[in-house]
Design a protein around this motif. Structure first.
Motif, short mmCIF file in Angstrom:
data_model
loop_
_atom_site.label_atom_id
_atom_site.label_comp_id
_atom_site.label_asym_id
_atom_site.label_seq_id
_atom_site.Cartn_x
_atom_site.Cartn_y
_atom_site.Cartn_z
N VAL A 38 0.83 -1.22 0.00
CA VAL A 38 0.00 0.00 0.00
C VAL A 38 0.86 1.26 0.00
N LEU A 39 1.84 1.32 0.87
CA LEU A 39 2.70 2.50 0.97
C LEU A 39 3.47 2.71 -0.33
N ASP A 40 3.93 1.63 -0.94
CA ASP A 40 4.62 1.74 -2.23
C ASP A 40 3.68 2.23 -3.32
N ASP A 41 2.45 1.72 -3.32
CA ASP A 41 1.47 2.14 -4.33
C ASP A 41 1.15 3.63 -4.20
N ILE A 42 0.98 4.08 -2.96
CA ILE A 42 0.69 5.50 -2.72
C ILE A 42 1.87 6.35 -3.19
N GLY A 43 3.07 5.89 -2.87
CA GLY A 43 4.26 6.62 -3.30
C GLY A 43 4.38 6.69 -4.81
N ALA A 44 4.08 5.58 -5.48
CA ALA A 44 4.17 5.57 -6.94
C ALA A 44 3.18 6.54 -7.58
N LYS A 45 2.01 6.66 -6.96
CA LYS A 45 0.99 7.53 -7.53
C LYS A 45 1.23 9.01 -7.23
N TYR A 46 1.68 9.32 -6.00
CA TYR A 46 1.72 10.72 -5.57
C TYR A 46 3.11 11.35 -5.53
N MET A 47 4.15 10.60 -5.81
CA MET A 47 5.49 11.20 -5.76
C MET A 47 6.04 11.49 -7.14
N GLN A 48 5.19 11.57 -8.13
CA GLN A 48 5.63 11.90 -9.48
C GLN A 48 5.60 13.40 -9.67
N GLY A 49 6.55 13.91 -10.39
CA GLY A 49 6.57 15.34 -10.67
C GLY A 49 7.23 16.12 -9.55
N ALA A 50 7.34 17.40 -9.73
CA ALA A 50 8.05 18.26 -8.78
C ALA A 50 7.10 19.00 -7.85
N GLY A 51 5.78 18.87 -8.04
CA GLY A 51 4.82 19.66 -7.30
C GLY A 51 4.81 19.40 -5.81
N GLY A 52 4.84 18.18 -5.41
CA GLY A 52 4.76 17.86 -4.00
C GLY A 52 3.34 17.96 -3.50
N GLY A 53 3.16 18.37 -2.30
CA GLY A 53 1.85 18.44 -1.68
C GLY A 53 1.85 17.62 -0.42
N GLN A 54 0.74 17.67 0.32
CA GLN A 54 0.67 16.97 1.60
C GLN A 54 0.94 15.48 1.45
N ILE A 55 0.23 14.85 0.54
CA ILE A 55 0.35 13.40 0.42
C ILE A 55 1.77 13.01 0.03
N SER A 56 2.33 13.67 -0.97
CA SER A 56 3.68 13.28 -1.41
C SER A 56 4.72 13.53 -0.33
N ASN A 57 4.56 14.61 0.44
CA ASN A 57 5.50 14.88 1.53
C ASN A 57 5.42 13.81 2.62
N PHE A 58 4.19 13.45 3.02
CA PHE A 58 4.03 12.41 4.03
C PHE A 58 4.51 11.05 3.53
N VAL A 59 4.22 10.73 2.27
CA VAL A 59 4.65 9.45 1.72
C VAL A 59 6.17 9.39 1.66
N LYS A 60 6.79 10.47 1.24
CA LYS A 60 8.25 10.50 1.17
C LYS A 60 8.86 10.26 2.55
N GLU A 61 8.31 10.92 3.57
CA GLU A 61 8.82 10.75 4.92
C GLU A 61 8.57 9.33 5.44
N ALA A 62 7.37 8.80 5.18
CA ALA A 62 7.05 7.44 5.62
C ALA A 62 7.95 6.40 4.96
N LEU A 63 8.21 6.59 3.66
CA LEU A 63 9.09 5.65 2.95
C LEU A 63 10.54 5.77 3.45
N THR A 64 10.97 6.99 3.75
CA THR A 64 12.32 7.18 4.27
C THR A 64 12.47 6.52 5.63
#
Length: 160
Positions: A38-64
Motif C-alpha cells: 500500500v505505501l509503495d502504491d501510494i508513493g508511486a501515484k503521488y510522488m511523481q513530478g516536482a509539485g509535492g503536496g501533503q500526500i507526497s511529503n508524508f509518503v516521502k517521509e514514511a518511505l524514508t
C-alpha cells in the motif's frame, strides 16, 4: 478391493480440511502482501513530478523512515488501505499518512533514547565501585587500601 465406509469418510474429511486450510493460507498471504504494498502504491501515484503536496511529503517521509527500519504498524497499513480505497477523497489518506509517520517517529525516538549513553543507569557491582568513582565513607573514617572490598556496591554512575 472395496473401501469401507469409515475409510471413505476419513479420506473425504481430510481432503476437505486440507483444501480449506490451503485456501485460508492463500487468502492470508494475499492480504499481507497487499498491505505491504500500500505505501509503495501510494508513493508511486503521488510522488511523481516536482509539485509535492501533503500526500507526497508524508509518503516521502514514511518511505524514508521505513527504509531506516521504522516500519508502519499493521493498524497503520490497514488505515492506509482504507484511505486508498476511499480515493478520490484524500482526507482519509492524509490522516492515515499523518498517523503512520507519527508512529514511525515514535519508534525512531524510542530507539534514539535507548541508544543514549548519557542516560543514567544502575551499576550492580560486587566489591568496589567502578573506575573513577571512589568509595563513599562516613566522616572521620580513613580510606582503606586499594583492592576489592567486602559487600555489594549499588550506585548510579557519576554519583558520589
Amino acid at each position: 478391493m472395496t473401501l469401507q465406509t469409515g475409510n471413505l469418510r476419513r479420506a473425504v474429511k481430510g481432503a476437505v480440511a486440507s483444501s480449506v486450510m490451503a485456501f485460508g493460507l492463500l487468502m492470508g498471504l494475499g492480504s499481507a502482501t497487499a498491505n505491504a504494498d500500500v505505501l509503495d502504491d501510494i508513493g508511486a501515484k503521488y510522488m511523481q513530478g516536482a509539485g509535492g503536496g501533503q500526500i507526497s511529503n508524508f509518503v516521502k517521509e514514511a518511505l524514508t523512515l521505513r527504509a531506516l527500519g521504522f516500519k508502519p504498524s499493521k493498524g497503520n497499513l490497514e488505515e492506509l488501505q482504507a484511505g486508498w480505497d476511499y480515493l478520490p477523497n484524500q482526507t482519509r489518506l492524509i490522516d492515515a499518512l499523518k498517523t503512520t509517520v507519527s508512529f514511525q517517529r515514535k519508534l525512531q525516538a524510542i530507539q534514539a533514547n535507548s541508544n543514549n549513553p548519557s542516560q543514567p543507569g544502575y551499576n550492580f557491582g560486587v566489591g568496589q565501585p567502578p573506575a573513577g568513582m571512589g568509595p563513599v565513607l562516613p566522616p572521620g573514617v580513613p580510606p582503606q587500601p586499594a583492592g576489592p572490598g567486602p559487600g555489594v556496591f549499588l550506585g548510579v554512575p557519576g554519583g558520589g
